[in-house]
Design an enzyme around this catalytic site. Structure first.
Site, PDB file in Angstrom:
ATOM      1  N   GLY A 224       0.844  -1.192   0.000  1.00 39.66           N
ATOM      2  CA  GLY A 224       0.000   0.000   0.000  1.00 39.66           C
ATOM      3  C   GLY A 224       0.875   1.236   0.000  1.00 39.66           C
ATOM      4  CB  SER A 225       0.107   4.728   0.649  1.00 42.27           C
ATOM      5  OG  SER A 225      -0.401   4.661   1.964  1.00 42.27           O
ATOM      6  CB  THR A 226       5.306   5.707   1.448  1.00 39.37           C
ATOM      7  OG1 THR A 226       5.779   5.067   0.249  1.00 39.37           O
ATOM      8  CG2 THR A 226       6.495   5.977   2.351  1.00 39.37           C
ATOM      9  CB  ALA A 227       1.157   7.773   4.290  1.00 33.12           C
ATOM     10  CB  THR A 228      -0.701   2.851   5.026  1.00 28.73           C
ATOM     11  OG1 THR A 228      -1.690   3.771   4.571  1.00 28.73           O
ATOM     12  CG2 THR A 228      -1.364   1.807   5.892  1.00 28.73           C
ATOM     13  N   GLY A 229       2.471   2.478   5.397  1.00 28.79           N
ATOM     14  CA  GLY A 229       3.615   1.634   5.779  1.00 28.79           C
ATOM     15  C   GLY A 229       4.281   2.152   7.041  1.00 28.79           C
ATOM     16  CD  GLU A 246       7.082  -5.407  -2.310  1.00 26.39           C
ATOM     17  OE1 GLU A 246       7.445  -4.355  -2.870  1.00 26.39           O
ATOM     18  OE2 GLU A 246       7.706  -6.466  -2.394  1.00 26.39           O
ATOM     19  CB  CYS A 280       3.122  -0.414  -6.873  1.00 32.46           C
ATOM     20  SG  CYS A 280       3.326  -2.111  -7.398  1.00 32.46           S
TER      21      CYS A 280
HETATM   22  P1  NAD Z   1      -3.334   2.552   1.476  1.00 31.73           P
HETATM   23  O1  NAD Z   1      -2.032   2.578   2.170  1.00 31.73           O
HETATM   24  O2  NAD Z   1      -4.260   3.689   1.628  1.00 31.73           O
HETATM   25  O3  NAD Z   1      -4.174   1.266   1.933  1.00 31.73           O
HETATM   26  C1  NAD Z   1      -3.638  -0.051   1.840  1.00 31.73           C
HETATM   27  C2  NAD Z   1      -4.276  -0.930   2.909  1.00 31.73           C
HETATM   28  O4  NAD Z   1      -3.854  -0.498   4.207  1.00 31.73           O
HETATM   29  C3  NAD Z   1      -5.810  -0.893   2.927  1.00 31.73           C
HETATM   30  O5  NAD Z   1      -6.268  -2.212   3.116  1.00 31.73           O
HETATM   31  C4  NAD Z   1      -6.118  -0.027   4.135  1.00 31.73           C
HETATM   32  O6  NAD Z   1      -7.350  -0.305   4.744  1.00 31.73           O
HETATM   33  C5  NAD Z   1      -4.987  -0.421   5.065  1.00 31.73           C
HETATM   34  N1  NAD Z   1      -4.702   0.567   6.108  1.00 31.73           N
HETATM   35  C6  NAD Z   1      -4.943   1.893   6.110  1.00 31.73           C
HETATM   36  N2  NAD Z   1      -4.491   2.459   7.253  1.00 31.73           N
HETATM   37  C7  NAD Z   1      -3.944   1.474   7.978  1.00 31.73           C
HETATM   38  C8  NAD Z   1      -3.267   1.419   9.231  1.00 31.73           C
HETATM   39  N3  NAD Z   1      -3.093   2.515   9.978  1.00 31.73           N
HETATM   40  N4  NAD Z   1      -2.784   0.229   9.660  1.00 31.73           N
HETATM   41  C9  NAD Z   1      -2.929  -0.884   8.899  1.00 31.73           C
HETATM   42  N5  NAD Z   1      -3.571  -0.904   7.707  1.00 31.73           N
HETATM   43  C10 NAD Z   1      -4.064   0.262   7.249  1.00 31.73           C
HETATM   44  O7  NAD Z   1      -2.961   2.278  -0.050  1.00 31.73           O
HETATM   45  P2  NAD Z   1      -3.952   2.225  -1.316  1.00 31.73           P
HETATM   46  O8  NAD Z   1      -4.408   3.613  -1.612  1.00 31.73           O
HETATM   47  O9  NAD Z   1      -4.935   1.131  -1.137  1.00 31.73           O
HETATM   48  O10 NAD Z   1      -2.955   1.743  -2.475  1.00 31.73           O
HETATM   49  C11 NAD Z   1      -2.241   2.617  -3.291  1.00 31.73           C
HETATM   50  C12 NAD Z   1      -0.791   2.696  -2.852  1.00 31.73           C
HETATM   51  O11 NAD Z   1      -0.229   1.379  -2.774  1.00 31.73           O
HETATM   52  C13 NAD Z   1       0.085   3.438  -3.830  1.00 31.73           C
HETATM   53  O12 NAD Z   1       0.972   4.279  -3.130  1.00 31.73           O
HETATM   54  C14 NAD Z   1       0.890   2.326  -4.514  1.00 31.73           C
HETATM   55  O13 NAD Z   1       2.118   2.737  -5.053  1.00 31.73           O
HETATM   56  C15 NAD Z   1       1.034   1.338  -3.431  1.00 31.73           C
HETATM   57  N6  NAD Z   1       1.261  -0.005  -3.962  1.00 31.73           N
HETATM   58  C16 NAD Z   1       2.503  -0.562  -3.807  1.00 31.73           C
HETATM   59  C17 NAD Z   1       2.762  -1.819  -4.354  1.00 31.73           C
HETATM   60  C18 NAD Z   1       4.127  -2.462  -4.233  1.00 31.73           C
HETATM   61  O14 NAD Z   1       4.258  -3.641  -4.554  1.00 31.73           O
HETATM   62  N7  NAD Z   1       5.142  -1.755  -3.781  1.00 31.73           N
HETATM   63  C19 NAD Z   1       1.749  -2.499  -5.047  1.00 31.73           C
HETATM   64  C20 NAD Z   1       0.499  -1.894  -5.166  1.00 31.73           C
HETATM   65  C21 NAD Z   1       0.265  -0.643  -4.608  1.00 31.73           C
END
Ligand code: NAD
Length: 476
Positions: A224-229, A246, A280
């Site tokens: 998911g996003s870097t901020a959530t990571g 990732e 991504c």
């Molecule tokens: P996101 O980070 O908003 O959400 C991803 C998941 O995290 C969702 O299931 C969400 O409910 C969960 N989440 C949100 N807050 C959380 C928290 N505090 N603790 C735990 N889980 C939480 O990302 P998104 O908008 O769904 O996806 C888009 C992003 O993902 C883009 O930045 C993209 O580049 C990245 N991405 C990376 C890869 C990779 O392999 N590196 C692949 C696909 C997408």
């Protein structure tokens, strides 16, 4: 249920929570397609407890037994491929054809089979007169899999196939935007998997946060996003969980002056616009030398104009809507920032007002300042900035100037030269004359703020195990 569902209605009925659930709409039409179950923190606790119980037996099975189960799971996915692709298309928005819904379901089966086939042997580290030491990988326990909305089925399998293969069980938290796709995939897998190996807890961000701090979970696979990571690193700290992260990217592509623009246009286009740019490791900023700048722009426009965008279930389309309004607004804001800065829009950039779906037209932007937000922020949509450069040194410096490093690409007819440049780019993967192609045998992962840990291949299996050394003197 013991057989895979063969129709869309049958598949949907397995996962739809009806009017009690949270409404899920088709992003192409606005039509309601079903209700997502509203699972709670108590449901999560119960799922983790069942996963821990199931892991005891599963962790003791042999690699061969686990591989056989994964192969049966691949068969089940293939038997349900059409309804899975239809649900994915309706919920995520991606078209059935092109590198989209049918392709994604095919990748799910491919990854299951590949993970069944990998071998991870015990390694003998020392074997001499005095010492015998080996390294092997034990199961970790319960794996929490948290995923995004762009490739919901494929990314879930990237996380759980190696987890199962290594003797773990999984609790999956899908994106709140695409829960039905993941629930449906799990329902199909569960027609053949032993009970409680894969459970899905469908909820909002809070459920993800609860999963990442849960004391009964041993590892988080997060995409998911870097901020959530960053938040997951914090919430997992209390229990020292293993993490594979990732995260977001902003991949650069560098075109060298020896290419034939016509020949690379198709590869550049799909490198950037796969899944309508919501990928991504997609090409998100393209650096082109002054000498062939106009020819590359013209070739890209010519190719892009032939690629139809529309409702995913209409067979001719290969590009679809943005998955959600928030993402649509990000793309719109960034293209407007480029226009305001005097960049030249070659095509697109003018979405229709008052449309039912979140369609943003294929957009190519030339003569853009390298520091414009459309270049330095992740657009995650169908808008590609094309940046003019003078020397290759300048292009490499620009490619490396951001704090993310997921993928990158170099385009050249001289692969030796391309290789030398690739080695200087700060990214987890650098493709040559392509962008974003993934392969279950080839490890994939980001550097810098794009995350850490590798997925795929034998390296990916190691990330779903814990290393154990057994060392001792030989019995005399
Ligand atoms: P996101 O980070 O908003 O959400 C991803 C998941 O995290 C969702 O299931 C969400 O409910 C969960 N989440 C949100 N807050 C959380 C928290 N505090 N603790 C735990 N889980 C939480 O990302 P998104 O908008 O769904 O996806 C888009 C992003 O993902 C883009 O930045 C993209 O580049 C990245 N991405 C990376 C890869 C990779 O392999 N590196 C692949 C696909 C997408």
């Amino acid at each position: 249920m013991t057989t895979s569902p063969t129709t869309y209605a049958e598949l949907l009925s397995l996962v739809d929570a009806g009017q009690q659930g949270r409404d899920i709409h088709d992003p192409a039409t606005g039509e309601r397609i079903g209700g997502a179950p509203r699972h709670t923190a108590d449901d999560l606790d119960a799922a983790v407890a069942r996963a821990r119980e199931a892991q005891r037996g599963w962790g003791r099975t042999s690699h061969r037994e686990r591989s056989e189960v994964l192969l049966r799971a691949a068969d089940a996915v293939e038997a349900a491929a059409e309804p899975l692709a239809e649900l994915l298309s309706r919920e995520q928005g991606k078209p059935l054809n092109g590198p989209n819904a049918r392709f994604e379901v095919g990748a799910v089966a491919m990854w299951l089979r590949a993970n069944a086939g990998f071998e991870l042997e015990t390694t003998t580290l020392v074997d001499d007169d005095a010492t015998h030491a080996t390294l092997q990988y034990r199961p970790i326990g319960v794996v929490g899999a948290i995923g995004p909305w762009n490739w919901p089925m494929m990314i879930t399998i990237w996380q759980i196939a190696p987890a199962l293969r290594m003797g773990n069980t999984a609790v999956v938290k899908p994106s709140e935007y695409t829960p039905l796709s993941v629930l449906a995939l799990a329902a199909v897998l569960n027609t053949v998997l032993p009970e409680d190996l894969v459970q899905v807890v469908s909820g909002e961000r809070e459920i993800g946060a609860a999963l990442s701090e849960h004391p009964g979970v041993d590892k988080i696979m997060f995409t998911g996003s870097t901020a959530t990571g960053r938040k997951i690193i914090e919430s997992s700290a209390g229990t020292i969980k293993r993490l594979t992260l990732e995260l977001g990217g902003n991949d650069a592509g560098i075109v060298l002056d020896d290419v034939n623009p016509q020949e690379i246009a198709e590869g550049l286009f799909w490198g950037a616009f796969i899944n309508t740019g919501q990928t991504c490791a997609a090409l998100k900023r393209l650096y082109v030398p002054d000498a062939i700048y106009d020819q590359v722009c013209d070739a890209l426009v010519e190719f892009a104009q032939t690629m139809p965008m529309g409702v995913g279930l209409e067979e001719e389309n290969v590009l679809g809507p943005l998955q959600n309004r928030a993402q649509y607004e990000i793309v719109d804001r960034l293209v407007e920032a480029a226009k305001a800065d005097g960049a030249r829009v070659l095509m697109g950039g003018d979405p229709e007002a008052d449309q039912a779906g979140f369609f943003y037209p294929t957009t190519l932007v030339a003569d853009i300042d390298p520091s414009n937000p459309l270049v330095v922020e992740e657009q995650f949509g169908p808008a590609l900035p094309i940046i003019r450069y003078g020397t290759v040194e300048e292009a490499i410096e620009a490619a490396n100037s951001l704090d993310v490093g997921l993928g990158a690409s170099v385009w050249s007819s001289d692969t030796t030269r391309a290789h030398e440049i690739a080695e200087r780019i700060e990214a987890g993967t650098v493709w040559i004359n392509g962008h974003g192609g993934v392969d279950p045998r080839i490890p994939f992962g980001g550097i810098k703020q794009s995350g850490y840990g590798l997925e795929f291949g034998v390296e990916g299996l190691k990330a779903l195990g814990v290393p154990q050394i057994i060392s001792g003197g030989k019995a005399s």
